[in-house]
Design an enzyme around this catalytic site. Structure first.
Site, short mmCIF file in Angstrom:
data_model
loop_
_atom_site.label_atom_id
_atom_site.label_comp_id
_atom_site.label_asym_id
_atom_site.label_seq_id
_atom_site.Cartn_x
_atom_site.Cartn_y
_atom_site.Cartn_z
N ASP A 21 -46.00 88.39 -47.31
CA ASP A 21 -44.78 88.29 -46.51
C ASP A 21 -45.16 88.26 -45.02
OD1 ASP A 21 -42.28 88.49 -45.38
OD2 ASP A 21 -42.08 90.65 -45.79
N ASN A 23 -42.79 87.80 -42.45
CA ASN A 23 -41.72 88.13 -41.49
C ASN A 23 -41.01 89.46 -41.78
OD1 ASN A 23 -40.32 87.44 -43.73
ND2 ASN A 23 -39.03 85.89 -42.78
N ASP A 25 -39.35 90.61 -44.33
CA ASP A 25 -38.10 90.73 -45.10
C ASP A 25 -38.36 91.22 -46.52
OD1 ASP A 25 -39.22 88.54 -46.30
OD2 ASP A 25 -37.52 87.19 -45.98
N ASP A 29 -43.80 84.55 -48.44
CA ASP A 29 -43.30 83.28 -47.89
C ASP A 29 -44.45 82.32 -47.60
OD1 ASP A 29 -44.37 84.30 -45.47
OD2 ASP A 29 -42.47 85.36 -45.08
N ASP A 98 -44.92 73.26 -58.63
CA ASP A 98 -44.25 73.48 -59.91
C ASP A 98 -43.10 72.49 -59.99
OD1 ASP A 98 -43.40 74.92 -62.27
OD2 ASP A 98 -44.34 76.68 -61.38
N ASP A 199 -42.89 72.65 -65.77
CA ASP A 199 -42.25 73.75 -66.49
C ASP A 199 -41.66 73.27 -67.82
OD1 ASP A 199 -41.27 76.61 -65.89
OD2 ASP A 199 -39.42 75.63 -66.53
N GLU A 256 -46.50 72.71 -69.14
CA GLU A 256 -46.30 73.96 -69.87
C GLU A 256 -45.61 73.60 -71.18
OE1 GLU A 256 -44.17 78.33 -69.42
OE2 GLU A 256 -43.10 76.50 -68.94
N HIS A 329 -47.46 84.18 -64.19
CA HIS A 329 -46.34 85.00 -63.75
C HIS A 329 -45.44 85.43 -64.90
CE1 HIS A 329 -44.89 80.98 -64.19
NE2 HIS A 329 -43.65 81.41 -64.15
N ASP A 330 -45.68 84.92 -66.11
CA ASP A 330 -44.87 85.29 -67.27
C ASP A 330 -45.59 86.25 -68.21
OD1 ASP A 330 -42.83 83.53 -66.50
OD2 ASP A 330 -43.72 81.86 -67.62
#
Ligand code: NOJ
Length: 558
Positions: A21, A23, A25, A29, A98, A199, A256, A329-330
Site C-alpha cells: 500500500d 497511500n 488507505d 495499490d 487477469d 479466469d 484456469e 490467492h484461492d
C-alpha cells in the site's frame, strides 16, 4: 520439443490488494507494486501475473468487473498502471493480466442495460431464462452457495451466475459479446501487456439445454459442472479468440480450468490447437477434499500427490505444457498444507516444497510470500474473515445446516482462501511495512520473525533458496526441457524423480516428512554435481543409500 520463452520463465503472482500500500488507505495499490519491482528483479522472476486491477465493486475482490478498461479506484489510476508497466519492462519483468470474462459484475453497464428490458440489445450479453413452474430454470448450485439463478422482477426472468449473484455469467453464444471481449483484450495488449491468465475459462460455453445436475449427499441443489466445464463450444470460442487476438502478439497465456484431465489439457494447449499455452489443473489442490469439498479437509497421502503430479508430467511430455503451482490467492499456504509450519521445520520444509515444484517440467508459479515461506493464519472468529466464499459457506453450513462452528473454523484455518490474502510481510515494523493505515484484512502475527527484509539479508533464508532455484532454471536447460521419471513410486515419505535431456540426468530427492527415511538410488552412480540442497551436504557423499534428514531436499546433476 519446441522451445519458447514462456516455457523458460518463472511467474510471480501478485494479489494487489495485499501486496504493498503506497497511500496509507490500508489497501495495496499499483504504486506500491511499482515501488517493489526491484525486490522482484532481485528474486529473478520473469513475469508477474497481476490479479484483477479493473474497476470493480469488490464483491469478490476484483473478480467482479464493472469496467474492463478502467483501473479500480482503490488501486490508483490508468497513469499508475502505465507507469508500473513501463518500470516493470525496464526491470525486464513482463506483466500478465487477469482476464475475467466468464462473468462480469452486475454493476457493469452491459448488465444494467441487459437487465432493463427483454428487447434491449444487450439482453443477449447475459444468460436469461424464464422460470420453471415458478422456480429456478434448473437446479444448478453456485460455487459461492445457493442457486446459480437469480430472479429479476423487472423482466420476470432469472439470470445465471455460477459464482456470486453479483457476478452474472456472460453469454458467449452472442457474437457481439465475443467481439466486445476481443476488443477489450486488444486494448490491453496494445498498451504493451505480455499476456493473460484467464479466469475459469473452461466454463464459458454452457450446454444450451441447461439440464438439471445430479444432486449428492442430500444437497437440494444439483451439480451443473458436466454442462459447463469444457462445454460444447469451448474450443471453437478459444480458437476464435486466438485467431482474432492472441495470435497477433507474442504473449503468455494460461487458462484456469477446474476439473480438467490431461486429455482435456492437451486440447487446450496442444501443438497446432491454436488455443492457450498452458492451463492450471486442480487435481493436486483437491487432495483431502471430502463430502463438503475442501471444508471436509481429510488427511492426505504422499502417494496420491505423487500419482497426480506424475500423471500430469508424463501425459503432457509430448504435447501440451504444464503450469506448476502450490499456491495462489484461492489456496492455503503450501508450507502449512503439504509442509510443516512449526518454527523448527518451516524453513526447511518450505525449501523442500520449492525444490520439488521448481524441478518439475513446466512453468513454475510463485504466489506472493511463498518465496518467504509465509504460512496460514488462524483468525479466532469468523468475523475476522473477508472472503465471500468463506462467509457464504459459513452461512450455509453453520447457520442453515447446523455444522459445529468450531469445526467449520478449523476447516477455514486449513483451507480458506484468506490464508493467502493476508498482507505481504515486508519487514518487522508496524503492519509488516505493508501499510501506514489500517489494513483491509488482519496480518498474520508471525511477521516479526518472518519477513522479506530479514530474509533478503540472510543468505540462508527461504528467499535466497528460491532465488537460487530460479537461477538454476536459467542455467540448466534440463530443468526446463528434461523428461520426467518418477522413482520410488510406492514410498509414502519420499518424492524422488529424475529428469533427462541428451546425456544429462538430474536427480531430485525430497523428503516430505520429519521422519528420516532411506532413499535408495537404483542406478550406478556416476560423477555428480550437487546443484542445490536445503541442508549442508558433502558433494562426494555416496547417495545409493541415503538416510534423509527431516524435509531434506537435494538435486544432483549427472
Ligand atoms: C477463480 C478465481 O481465482 C477466484 O478468486 C474467483 O473467486 C473465481 N474464479 C470467480 O471469478
Amino acid at each position: 520439443m519446441q522451445k519458447s520463452w514462456w516455457k523458460e520463465s518463472v511467474v510471480y503472482q501478485i494479489y494487489p490488494r495485499s501486496f504493498m500500500d503506497s497511500n496509507g488507505d490500508g489497501i495495496g495499490d499499483l504504486k506500491g507494486i511499482t515501488s517493489k519491482l526491484p525486490y522482484l528483479e532481485n528474486l529473478g522472476i520473469d513475469v508477474i501475473w497481476l490479479s484483477p486491477v479493473y474497476q470493480s465493486p469488490n464483491d469478490d475482490n476484483g473478480y467482479d468487473i464493472s469496467d474492463y478498461c478502467a483501473i479500480m479506484n482503490d488501486f490508483g489510476s490508468m497513469e499508475d498502471f502505465d507507469e508500473m508497466l513501463r518500470v516493470a519492462h525496464q526491470h525486464k519483468i513482463k506483466i500478465m493480466m487477469d482476464l475475467v470474462v466468464n462473468h462480469s459484475s452486475d454493476e457493469h453497464p452491459w448488465f444494467i442495460e441487459s437487465k432493463s428490458s427483454k428487447d434491449n440489445p444487450k439482453r443477449e450479453y447475459y444468460i436469461w431464462k424464464a422460470g420453471n413452474e415458478g422456480k429456478e430454470p434448473n437446479n444448478w448450485e453456485a460455487f459461492f452457495k445457493g442457486s446459480a439463478w437469480q430472479y429479476d422482477s423487472e423482466t420476470d426472468e432469472y439470470y445465471l451466475h455460477l459464482f456470486s449473484k453479483k457476478q452474472p455469467d456472460l453469454n458467449w453464444e452472442s457474437p457481439r459479446l465475443r467481439k466486445e471481449i476481443y476488443n477489450l483484450m486488444t486494448f490491453w495488449l496494445d498498451k504493451g501487456i505480455d499476456g493473460f491468465r484467464m479466469d475459469v475459462i473452461n466454463m464459458i460455453s454452457k450446454d444450451q439445454h441447461f439440464p438439471d445436475g445430479k444432486s449428492m449427499n442430500g444437497n437440494k441443489f444439483g451439480d451443473g459442472t458436466p454442462y459447463f466445464f469444457n462445454g460444447p463450444r469451448i474450443h471453437e470460442f478459444l480458437q476464435e479468440m486466438n485467431k482474432e487476438v492472441l495470435s497477433k502478439y507474442d504473449i503468455i497465456t494460461v487458462g484456469e480450468t477446474p476439473g480438467v484431465t490431461p486429455d482435456d489439457a492437451k486440447l487446450y494447449t496442444g501443438k497446432n490447437r491454436n488455443e492457450l499455452n498452458m492451463v492450471f489443473q486442480f487435481e493436486h489442490m483437491d487432495i483431502g477434499n471430502g463430502p463438503l469439498g475442501k471444508w471436509s479437509n481429510l488427511p492426505w497421502k504422499l502417494t496420491d500427490l505423487k500419482k497426480i503430479l506424475s500423471k500430469w508430467q508424463i501425459e503432457l511430455e509430448e504435447d501440451g505444457w504444464n503450469s506448476l503451482y502450490w499456491n495462489n490467492h484461492d489456496q492455503p499456504r503450501v508450507v502449512s498444507r503439504f509442509g510443516n509450519d512449526s518454527i523448527e521445520y518451516r524453513e526447511v520444509s518450505a525449501k523442500m516444497l520449492g525444490t520439488c515444484l521448481h524441478m518439475m517440467k513446466g512453468t513454475p508459479y510463485i504466489y506472493q510470500g511463498e518465496e518467504l515461506g509465509m504460512t496460514n493464519v488462524s483468525f479466532p472468529s469468523i468475523e475476522d474473515y473477508k472472503d465471500i466464499e468463506i462467509i457464504n459457506s459459513y452461512k450455509e453450513y453453520v447457520l442453515e445446516k447446523g455444522m459445529d462452528s468450531d469445526e467449520f473454523l478449523k476447516a477455514v484455518h486449513a483451507r480458506g482462501r484468506d490464508n493467502a490474502r493476508t498482507p505481504f510481510h515486508w519487514d518487522d515494523s508496524l503492519n509488516a511495512g505493508f501499510t501506514a493505515g489500517t489494513p483491509w484484512i488482519d496480518l498474520n502475527p508471525n511477521f516479526k520473525q518472518l519477513n522479506a527484509k530479514e530474509q533478503v539479508m540472510n543468505p540462508h533464508s527461504v528467499f535466497h533458496y528460491y532465488k537460487k532455484l530460479i537461477d538454476l532454471r536459467k542455467k540448466y536447460e534440463i530443468i526446463v526441457y528434461g523428461k520426467y521419471e518418477l522413482l520410488m513410486e510406492e514410498d509414502e515419505q519420499i518424492f524422488a524423480f529424475t529428469r533427462s535431456l541428451g546425456k544429462e540426468k538430474l536427480l531430485v530427492i525430497c523428503n516430505f516428512f520429519k521422519e528420516e527415511p532411506l532413499f535408495v538410488f537404483p542406478e550406478e552412480e556416476s560423477a555428480k554435481k550437487l546443484l542445490i540442497s536445503n541442508y549442508p551436504v558433502d558433494e562426494r557423499e555416496p547417495i545409493q543409500h541415503l538416510s534423509l534428514r527431516p524435509y531434506e531436499a537435494r538435486v544432483y546433476l549427472f
